[in-house]
Design a protein around this motif. Structure first.
Motif, short mmCIF file in Angstrom:
data_model
loop_
_atom_site.label_atom_id
_atom_site.label_comp_id
_atom_site.label_asym_id
_atom_site.label_seq_id
_atom_site.Cartn_x
_atom_site.Cartn_y
_atom_site.Cartn_z
N LEU A 1 0.84 -1.19 0.00
CA LEU A 1 0.00 0.00 0.00
C LEU A 1 0.87 1.25 0.00
CD1 LEU A 1 -2.56 -1.04 2.78
CD2 LEU A 1 -2.98 -1.02 0.31
N THR A 2 0.31 2.33 -0.47
CA THR A 2 1.03 3.60 -0.36
C THR A 2 1.18 3.96 1.11
OG1 THR A 2 -1.00 4.90 -0.39
CG2 THR A 2 0.02 4.40 -2.53
N HIS A 3 2.06 4.90 1.39
CA HIS A 3 2.29 5.31 2.77
C HIS A 3 1.00 5.78 3.42
CE1 HIS A 3 3.53 8.15 6.00
NE2 HIS A 3 4.45 7.22 6.23
N ASP A 4 0.19 6.53 2.69
CA ASP A 4 -1.06 7.05 3.24
C ASP A 4 -2.06 5.93 3.50
OD1 ASP A 4 -0.03 9.58 3.17
OD2 ASP A 4 -1.08 10.17 1.32
N ASP A 5 -2.14 4.97 2.57
CA ASP A 5 -3.08 3.86 2.76
C ASP A 5 -2.64 2.95 3.90
OD1 ASP A 5 -4.82 4.73 0.82
OD2 ASP A 5 -3.99 3.45 -0.76
N GLN A 6 -1.33 2.84 4.07
CA GLN A 6 -0.84 2.05 5.20
C GLN A 6 -1.21 2.72 6.52
OE1 GLN A 6 0.74 -1.04 5.25
NE2 GLN A 6 0.50 -0.86 7.47
N ALA A 7 -1.18 4.03 6.53
CA ALA A 7 -1.58 4.77 7.73
C ALA A 7 -3.05 4.52 8.04
CB ALA A 7 -1.33 6.26 7.53
N LYS A 8 -3.88 4.44 7.01
CA LYS A 8 -5.30 4.15 7.21
C LYS A 8 -5.51 2.73 7.75
CE LYS A 8 -6.78 7.26 3.49
NZ LYS A 8 -7.35 7.33 2.12
N LEU A 9 -4.71 1.80 7.24
CA LEU A 9 -4.79 0.41 7.73
C LEU A 9 -4.46 0.37 9.21
CD1 LEU A 9 -5.09 -2.65 7.02
CD2 LEU A 9 -2.60 -2.67 6.66
N ARG A 10 -3.45 1.12 9.60
CA ARG A 10 -3.05 1.18 11.00
C ARG A 10 -4.18 1.76 11.87
NH1 ARG A 10 1.45 3.22 10.12
NH2 ARG A 10 0.96 5.43 10.24
N GLU A 11 -4.81 2.81 11.37
CA GLU A 11 -5.90 3.45 12.11
C GLU A 11 -7.11 2.52 12.25
OE1 GLU A 11 -6.75 6.94 9.90
OE2 GLU A 11 -4.80 7.89 10.32
N ASN A 12 -7.33 1.69 11.24
CA ASN A 12 -8.48 0.77 11.27
C ASN A 12 -8.23 -0.47 12.11
OD1 ASN A 12 -9.95 2.46 9.58
ND2 ASN A 12 -9.25 1.41 7.71
N ASN A 13 -6.98 -0.67 12.52
CA ASN A 13 -6.62 -1.83 13.34
C ASN A 13 -5.79 -1.38 14.54
OD1 ASN A 13 -7.36 -4.46 11.59
ND2 ASN A 13 -6.58 -2.87 10.20
N PRO A 14 -6.36 -0.53 15.39
CA PRO A 14 -5.60 0.02 16.52
C PRO A 14 -5.10 -1.07 17.46
CG PRO A 14 -7.96 0.39 16.80
CD PRO A 14 -7.77 -0.10 15.41
N GLY A 15 -3.84 -0.94 17.82
CA GLY A 15 -3.26 -1.89 18.77
C GLY A 15 -2.74 -3.17 18.15
N ASN A 16 -2.95 -3.37 16.85
CA ASN A 16 -2.45 -4.60 16.20
C ASN A 16 -1.08 -4.31 15.60
OD1 ASN A 16 -1.92 -6.83 14.48
ND2 ASN A 16 -4.11 -7.25 14.31
N ALA A 17 -0.04 -4.78 16.26
CA ALA A 17 1.33 -4.50 15.83
C ALA A 17 1.65 -5.14 14.48
CB ALA A 17 2.32 -5.01 16.88
N LEU A 18 0.91 -6.18 14.12
CA LEU A 18 1.20 -6.88 12.86
C LEU A 18 0.73 -6.10 11.64
CD1 LEU A 18 0.32 -10.56 13.82
CD2 LEU A 18 2.47 -9.31 14.16
N LEU A 19 -0.15 -5.14 11.85
CA LEU A 19 -0.65 -4.33 10.74
C LEU A 19 -0.28 -2.86 10.89
CD1 LEU A 19 -4.18 -5.94 10.26
CD2 LEU A 19 -2.15 -6.26 8.84
N GLU A 20 0.58 -2.57 11.85
CA GLU A 20 0.98 -1.18 12.07
C GLU A 20 1.83 -0.66 10.92
OE1 GLU A 20 3.13 1.59 15.51
OE2 GLU A 20 3.02 -0.60 15.74
N PHE A 21 2.68 -1.54 10.40
CA PHE A 21 3.56 -1.17 9.28
C PHE A 21 3.38 -2.19 8.15
CE2 PHE A 21 5.79 0.31 13.16
CZ PHE A 21 5.64 1.68 12.94
N ARG A 22 4.06 -1.95 7.03
CA ARG A 22 3.95 -2.84 5.88
C ARG A 22 4.44 -4.24 6.21
NH1 ARG A 22 9.06 -0.11 4.67
NH2 ARG A 22 10.68 -1.71 4.37
N GLY A 23 3.95 -5.22 5.45
CA GLY A 23 4.49 -6.56 5.59
C GLY A 23 3.46 -7.66 5.51
N ASN A 24 2.58 -7.74 6.50
CA ASN A 24 1.66 -8.87 6.59
C ASN A 24 0.47 -8.73 5.64
OD1 ASN A 24 2.55 -10.82 8.79
ND2 ASN A 24 2.77 -8.86 9.85
#
Length: 446
Positions: free
Chosen positions: A239-262
């Motif tokens: 995902l783009t940097h901005d979309d990754q930020a949205k993914l992080r916001e939609n999954n608060p507290g989930n370290a596996l989705l905080e940054f790119r990778g999974n």
């Protein structure tokens, strides 16, 4: 400080050699493998390869900067990325050097004989169905391929260390020949006059184990044999940097989705669009741009590269080399992931969409198998150090530890099934499993 890597070679006996076959092969008349009228690289490939290389070189460099070993091998896999363009630009020259590969004196024959025996002792030889006789009959192919790999990585083919010889003749060239056989089988299923789509070969391997360097070498060998190939990584679909930020916001507290990778951090629509378009590059003049991801952006957190910098590929493509750390992963029962890490439940759910976006396009598989996922930390640390030493932004050692920890639950959940069952839709005739050691060299499976 990064610890030295000790590259050990498994000791095992070779089959009895049919020396009559070997000597006949070594003494048979040879002709130049490349003539001035048929250059190994087209101008278009030079242009495409130069653009493509800039996004991969820091990862490749890390694989070839192996520190000196106390064993005395003195491994010197040093790769100077600044000279890559020079190598490509001069690939049409020095054709006369190829003659040096073929024996013309008793000493040279003895040297090639030694190399032949070294090749036959490789851990992949039996698995790939090679015999001393078939290797002897194709020895010129092995020598030519070895020459090209040495040129690519600026090694003197006459003075290779044992680890260098192992990496080339026990790993890269056997895998290349396996890929060629897969391509031949793929093309044989079509009729004369058909538009033949490129074969997509998937490379599933943990981060830092050398898959990018392997693909880099294979891509070079394919182009030197007159075939057009394209390389793509699952990283290019983040995902783009901005979309990754949205993914992080939609999954608060989930370290596996905080940054790119999974699973969940990829643009699957971009994946389908790209892989579908690559499959249609069957004619001369057909072109497309390949997406790329810039891992150095935002202090190492990454962002999609500017489309103006994406490399262009041109048809007709013969093969697409598609690589990624989680390529071929498939969902497992919920209780399994819950026992490993409850945060993995949403990742496991996300993974359900990945077969249609990635794996269904792959027709042949190469799976690089490791015994312990903890190696990933050391390998990733080496890559980041190389990146920083090259003057590019990269993660600190602490950030690397944090980053890799977000991948380990997925490795623990999905690697066992990948190794025992293979990816969904795969079959043994079109799957090669290569087990490697901590030095990234293939070993005999236990």
């Amino acid at each position: 400080m990064v610890p030295s890597l000790h590259i050990s070679l498994s000791s095992h006996s070779t089959k009895p050699l049919s020396m009559a076959v070997v000597m006949d092969a070594l003494h048979r008349p040879t002709t130049p493998l490349i003539s001035s009228s048929s250059p190994s690289f087209s101008a278009a490939h030079d242009r495409n390869h130069h653009n493509n290389s800039s996004f991969r070189l820091h990862r490749i460099a890390s694989q070839f900067h192996l520190h000196s070993s106390k064993s005395g091998h003195g491994c010197s896999w040093m790769f100077d990325s600044s000279k890559y363009k020079y190598i490509l630009a001069n690939s049409k020259r020095n054709h006369g050097q190829l003659h040096a590969m073929f024996p013309s004196t008793p000493a040279a024959v003895s040297s090639v004989k030694d190399l032949f025996e070294f090749i036959c002792a490789g851990p992949l030889i039996d698995k790939l169905g090679f015999t001393p006789e078939t290797i002897a009959e194709s020895i010129d192919k092995w020598l030519e391929s070895g020459f090209h790999v040495c040129k690519l990585f600026q090694l003197n083919e006459l003075y290779l260390t044992t680890p260098q010889k192992a990496r080339i003749y026990h790993y890269y060239i056997p895998v290349f020949l396996w890929c060629e056989k897969q391509i031949s089988d793929h093309r044989s299923t079509f009729k004369d006059g058909d538009d033949i789509p490129p074969l997509v070969i998937g490379f599933s391997a943990p981060q830092g184990c050398g898959k990018t360097t392997l693909v880099f070498a294979l891509d070079y060998l394919f182009h030197n044999s007159g075939r057009k190939s394209a390389t793509i990584s699952i990283d290019d679909f983040y995902l783009t940097h901005d979309d990754q930020a949205k993914l992080r916001e939609n999954n608060p507290g989930n370290a596996l989705l905080e940054f790119r990778g999974n699973a969940g951090s990829h643009d699957l629509s971009l994946s389908v669009e790209t892989l579908t378009a690559l499959g249609k590059l069957t004619k001369e003049g057909m072109k497309m741009k390949l997406p790329r991801y810039d891992k150095s952006a935002y202090n190492g957190r990454g962002d999609r590269a500017d489309p103006s910098t994406w490399p262009e590929v041109e048809g007709p493509l013969t093969v697409v080399l598609f690589e990624g750390w989680m390529l071929g992963f498939k969902p497992v029962p919920a209780d399994v992931v819950k026992a490993i890490d409850p945060q993995l439940e949403i990742v496991n759910k996300n993974l359900e969409a990945y077969y249609d976006a990635w794996d269904k396009f792959v027709k042949s598989w190469i799976i690089i198998k490791i015994k312990d996922p903890s190696c990933v930390y050391e390998w990733r640390l080496q890559a980041e150090i190389q990146m920083r030493e090259a003057g590019n932004p990269g993660m600190t050692d602490e950030e690397v530890m944090d980053f890799v920890s977000r991948y380990l639950p997925a490795y623990n959940a999905y690697l066992p099934t990948l190794y025992t069952e293979g990816p969904k839709g795969s079959d043994s005739e079109h799957t090669l499993i290569v087990e490697i050691d901590e030095g990234r060299n293939p070993i005999l499976a236990g």
